[in-house]
Design a protein around this motif. Structure first.
Motif, PDB file in Angstrom:
ATOM      1  N   GLU A 121      35.888  59.481  34.200  1.00  0.00           N
ATOM      2  CA  GLU A 121      36.899  59.605  33.304  1.00  0.00           C
ATOM      3  C   GLU A 121      37.976  58.501  33.479  1.00  0.00           C
ATOM      4  OE1 GLU A 121      37.167  61.924  31.178  1.00  0.00           O
ATOM      5  OE2 GLU A 121      35.403  62.770  32.156  1.00  0.00           O
ATOM      6  N   GLY A 122      38.076  57.762  34.549  1.00  0.00           N
ATOM      7  CA  GLY A 122      39.047  56.591  34.863  1.00  0.00           C
ATOM      8  C   GLY A 122      38.124  55.558  34.986  1.00  0.00           C
ATOM      9  N   LEU A 123      38.772  54.303  35.327  1.00  0.00           N
ATOM     10  CA  LEU A 123      38.080  53.030  35.303  1.00  0.00           C
ATOM     11  C   LEU A 123      38.005  52.784  37.068  1.00  0.00           C
ATOM     12  CD1 LEU A 123      40.034  51.085  32.778  1.00  0.00           C
ATOM     13  CD2 LEU A 123      37.608  52.201  32.388  1.00  0.00           C
ATOM     14  N   PHE A 124      36.996  52.097  37.329  1.00  0.00           N
ATOM     15  CA  PHE A 124      36.873  51.662  38.691  1.00  0.00           C
ATOM     16  C   PHE A 124      35.603  50.522  38.785  1.00  0.00           C
ATOM     17  CE2 PHE A 124      34.128  52.324  42.581  1.00  0.00           C
ATOM     18  CZ  PHE A 124      34.741  51.271  43.355  1.00  0.00           C
ATOM     19  N   GLU A 125      36.261  49.341  39.275  1.00  0.00           N
ATOM     20  CA  GLU A 125      35.216  48.241  39.448  1.00  0.00           C
ATOM     21  C   GLU A 125      35.145  47.874  40.994  1.00  0.00           C
ATOM     22  OE1 GLU A 125      35.363  46.564  35.061  1.00  0.00           O
ATOM     23  OE2 GLU A 125      35.456  45.285  36.856  1.00  0.00           O
ATOM     24  N   ASP A 143      43.729  45.163  36.774  1.00  0.00           N
ATOM     25  CA  ASP A 143      43.239  45.340  35.493  1.00  0.00           C
ATOM     26  C   ASP A 143      42.090  46.214  35.242  1.00  0.00           C
ATOM     27  OD1 ASP A 143      43.374  44.398  32.665  1.00  0.00           O
ATOM     28  OD2 ASP A 143      41.525  42.994  33.176  1.00  0.00           O
ATOM     29  N   ARG A 144      41.154  46.391  36.301  1.00  0.00           N
ATOM     30  CA  ARG A 144      39.966  47.003  36.012  1.00  0.00           C
ATOM     31  C   ARG A 144      39.904  48.404  36.660  1.00  0.00           C
ATOM     32  NH1 ARG A 144      36.637  42.764  34.394  1.00  0.00           N
ATOM     33  NH2 ARG A 144      38.200  41.533  33.091  1.00  0.00           N
ATOM     34  N   ARG A 171      48.386  42.662  36.825  1.00  0.00           N
ATOM     35  CA  ARG A 171      47.001  42.590  36.107  1.00  0.00           C
ATOM     36  C   ARG A 171      46.548  41.430  36.073  1.00  0.00           C
ATOM     37  NH1 ARG A 171      45.318  40.573  31.744  1.00  0.00           N
ATOM     38  NH2 ARG A 171      47.259  39.587  31.198  1.00  0.00           N
ATOM     39  N   GLU A 172      47.018  40.157  36.026  1.00  0.00           N
ATOM     40  CA  GLU A 172      46.267  38.826  36.175  1.00  0.00           C
ATOM     41  C   GLU A 172      45.561  38.808  37.292  1.00  0.00           C
ATOM     42  OE1 GLU A 172      49.697  38.975  33.339  1.00  0.00           O
ATOM     43  OE2 GLU A 172      49.548  39.482  35.658  1.00  0.00           O
ATOM     44  N   TYR A 173      45.719  39.412  38.186  1.00  0.00           N
ATOM     45  CA  TYR A 173      45.013  39.134  39.337  1.00  0.00           C
ATOM     46  C   TYR A 173      43.694  39.777  39.485  1.00  0.00           C
ATOM     47  CZ  TYR A 173      49.748  38.090  41.703  1.00  0.00           C
ATOM     48  OH  TYR A 173      50.929  37.617  41.893  1.00  0.00           O
ATOM     49  N   LEU A 174      43.315  40.384  38.534  1.00  0.00           N
ATOM     50  CA  LEU A 174      42.021  41.136  38.339  1.00  0.00           C
ATOM     51  C   LEU A 174      41.455  42.125  39.190  1.00  0.00           C
ATOM     52  CD1 LEU A 174      39.675  40.881  36.224  1.00  0.00           C
ATOM     53  CD2 LEU A 174      38.502  39.104  37.735  1.00  0.00           C
ATOM     54  N   HIS A 175      41.239  41.767  40.346  1.00  0.00           N
ATOM     55  CA  HIS A 175      40.674  42.544  41.533  1.00  0.00           C
ATOM     56  C   HIS A 175      41.348  42.579  42.714  1.00  0.00           C
ATOM     57  CE1 HIS A 175      36.771  42.865  39.138  1.00  0.00           C
ATOM     58  NE2 HIS A 175      37.159  43.983  38.881  1.00  0.00           N
ATOM     59  N   LEU A 176      41.357  43.646  43.371  1.00  0.00           N
ATOM     60  CA  LEU A 176      41.789  43.250  44.879  1.00  0.00           C
ATOM     61  C   LEU A 176      41.381  42.084  45.585  1.00  0.00           C
ATOM     62  CD1 LEU A 176      43.762  44.531  47.136  1.00  0.00           C
ATOM     63  CD2 LEU A 176      41.926  45.834  47.747  1.00  0.00           C
TER      64      LEU A 176
END
Length: 278
Positions: A121-125, A143-144, A171-176
Motif C-alpha cells: 500500500e505504501g512506498l518502500f525502497e 523521496d521513495r 526529499r532531495e537526499y533520495l534515500h537514507l
C-alpha cells in the motif's frame, strides 16, 4: 540465517550489470547528467572492478541479468530489505522500476531466499533500509519511502522482535544511504545536520560515532559506502577525506575508481543487495 545485521561479515550479495543504465532525471544527481550519454563500456569496466573487489574479499556474487526494460536494476539495493529470516519486497515509486519487482522476486526464489513480507500500500525502497544492529532497523523517509510503507515494515518486522525507527529526511537526499551509512558496529558516516534530532539522540545513546561530511558530499556519494565486516569497507577513490578518517579509526578501506555509474545517482551501497551476512 540470511542477513543478521549491517556490519557483520558479508558472505554473499546480489548485483546486476549496468548494460542499459541511463541518467534518467529521477534524482538530484542524475538530473545534472540528463543531457549526456553514459559510456556503457566504461560502466561495465567499473562494475567488473566492483565485483572483483567483492570476490577478492571472499564475498560470493550472484547476478540478476540486465534487461533494457529495467535500466536501473544495477541499483540492486532498492527492491527490498533482507533480515535473518528472509527478505521483504519493496514497492517502487517510479513506473520505470516496476519490472524490478517481478524479476528480483523471481531471482530471490531461485536463490532459495524466502519472502517474509511485502510492502503493497505504501512506498518502500531498500536504499532506505539500514540495519543498525541485530535487532534495530532504521528506515529513511525522503523521496521513495513513505509513512504507509514504514507502517507496513513495522507490521512485518516488529512481530519478529525488530525495533524499527523512521528517519524523516529532505526529499532531495533520495534515500537514507545517501546521507547516512553504518560502516562498523559503532561507526557511521553522515551528513549530521540533515538527520532528525530524535535519530541523532538514539545514535548517541547507543554509542555510534559519526564521521561528519558536508551536505555536498551526499551528491558525490561520500556516504554511500558498503561495510564488508571485520572493520573493512568498500569506498570510492574520490572519497579522500572520508577514507582518511576511516583509516584513522582502524578501518581497512578498499577504494574503487568508479565515476561513470555514479552519474545515474547511486554508489557501491546502492549497487549491492546483501544475501548472507553473519
Amino acid at each position: 540465517m540470511f542477513v543478521k545485521n549491517g556490519t557483520g561479515e558479508l558472505k554473499k550479495v546480489l548485483v546486476s550489470r549496468p548494460e542499459y543504465l541511463k541518467p534518467a532525471p529521477i534524482n538530484e544527481i542524475a538530473k545534472k547528467w540528463k543531457d549526456t550519454t553514459m559510456d556503457v563500456d566504461v560502466m561495465l569496466r567499473e562494475h567488473e572492478e566492483f565485483v572483483k573487489s567483492y570476490e577478492d574479499a571472499g564475498v560470493e556474487v550472484e547476478f540478476l541479468d540486465a534487461d533494457d526494460e529495467r535500466p536501473n536494476s544495477v541499483f540492486a539495493r532498492d527492491f527490498g530489505g533482507c533480515v535473518k529470516e528472509g527478505y521483504i519486497l519493496g514497492n517502487f515509486k517510479l513506473d520505470m522500476r516496476y519490472k524490478e519487482h517481478v524479476d528480483y522476486e523471481k531471482r530471490m526464489a531461485e536463490l532459495g531466499i524466502p519472502k517474509i513480507g511485502e510492502v503493497k500500500e505504501g512506498l518502500f525502497e531498500g536504499g532506505d533500509f539500514m540495519f543498525m544492529n541485530e535487532k534495530w532497523v532504521a528506515v529513511g523517509m525522503a523521496d521513495r519511502t513513505d509513512e504507509a510503507g514504514l507502517a507496513e515494515l513495522k507490521a512485518i518486522l516488529e512481530p519478529l522482535g525488530y525495533e524499527v525507527t523512521g528517519v524523516p529526511l529532505k526529499r532531495e537526499y533520495l534515500h537514507l544511504d545517501m546521507c547516512f551509512n553504518l560502516v562498523d558496529d559503532h561507526l557511521a558516516v553522515a551528513y549530521v545536520d540533515g538527520l532528525p534530532e530524535e535519530f541523532k539522540k538514539l545514535l548517541a545513546e547507543r554509542g555510534i560515532e559519526l564521521i561528519p561530511v558536508p551536505e555536498e558530499a551526499i551528491f558525490l556519494h561520500g556516504c554511500n559506502l558498503q561495510a564488508l565486516g571485520n572493520h573493512c569497507v568498500l569506498s570510492l577513490k574520490q572519497n579522500k577525506k572520508v577514507n582518511e578518517e576511516l583509516v584513522k579509526r582502524g578501518m581497512k578501506v578498499i577504494e574503487m575508481d568508479i565515476t561513470e555509474i555514479l552519474k545515474a545517482g547511486g554508489g557501491p551501497h546502492c549497487m549491492t543487495f546483501p544475501l548472507v551476512r553473519i
